[in-house]
Motif scaffolding. Sequence first.
Motif, PDB file in Angstrom:
ATOM      1  N   UNK A 118      -3.561   9.138  -7.797  1.00 13.36           N
ATOM      2  CA  UNK A 118      -3.425   9.836  -6.529  1.00 13.36           C
ATOM      3  C   UNK A 118      -4.065   9.153  -5.339  1.00 13.36           C
ATOM      4  N   UNK A 119      -4.507   7.905  -5.508  1.00 10.01           N
ATOM      5  CA  UNK A 119      -5.173   7.184  -4.428  1.00 10.01           C
ATOM      6  C   UNK A 119      -4.200   6.420  -3.528  1.00 10.01           C
ATOM      7  N   UNK A 120      -3.066   6.026  -4.080  1.00  9.92           N
ATOM      8  CA  UNK A 120      -2.098   5.193  -3.366  1.00  9.92           C
ATOM      9  C   UNK A 120      -0.707   5.813  -3.524  1.00  9.92           C
ATOM     10  N   UNK A 121       0.087   5.711  -2.456  1.00 10.18           N
ATOM     11  CA  UNK A 121       1.485   6.141  -2.545  1.00 10.18           C
ATOM     12  C   UNK A 121       2.381   4.915  -2.427  1.00 10.18           C
ATOM     13  N   UNK A 122       3.507   5.000  -3.067  1.00  9.25           N
ATOM     14  CA  UNK A 122       4.505   3.927  -3.040  1.00  9.25           C
ATOM     15  C   UNK A 122       5.673   4.434  -2.204  1.00  9.25           C
ATOM     16  N   UNK A 123       5.982   3.715  -1.130  1.00 10.32           N
ATOM     17  CA  UNK A 123       7.026   4.149  -0.210  1.00 10.32           C
ATOM     18  C   UNK A 123       8.139   3.110  -0.167  1.00 10.32           C
ATOM     19  N   UNK A 159      -2.498  -2.478 -11.392  1.00 12.62           N
ATOM     20  CA  UNK A 159      -3.516  -1.815 -10.580  1.00 12.62           C
ATOM     21  C   UNK A 159      -2.895  -0.832  -9.588  1.00 12.62           C
ATOM     22  N   UNK A 160      -1.815  -1.252  -8.942  1.00 12.79           N
ATOM     23  CA  UNK A 160      -1.140  -0.361  -7.994  1.00 12.79           C
ATOM     24  C   UNK A 160      -0.587   0.877  -8.696  1.00 12.79           C
TER      25      UNK A 160
END
Length: 125
Positions: free
Chosen positions: A68-73, A60-61
Amino acid sequence: MREPLKADMFDELCPSPLTPIRVGDKWAGMIIRCLEDGPRRFSELRVPLRGITPKSLTHSLRTLEQSGFVSRQERSRSVEYALTPLGRSLLEPLNAACAWAEEHWDELVDAHEAAYQASRRTPTP
């Protein structure tokens, strides 16, 4: 330091087949909600999303990130997920969908139960 996510953040019935509006998969809306107040680690997300498997959460992530809804940092020793501006723009429509579902909850439950009962009465050949 931000507040930890509450284990009872979501109703036990969520996610359920009663959720009439979905963004992505059945977990996406709840993940977006979890990220509403700022970045979170994978393990933090698992607290209120106790019904999700690690594999499904990862999927899901990744899907939310690809959309483009979530960024992975990446941090020094961990990874955090955060809403992008596009992901943050979903919060208002999600609020409206949640208000609608709450208003029509009994009707949704009745319709789901009726469909379930009808499927059990289907004659076998």
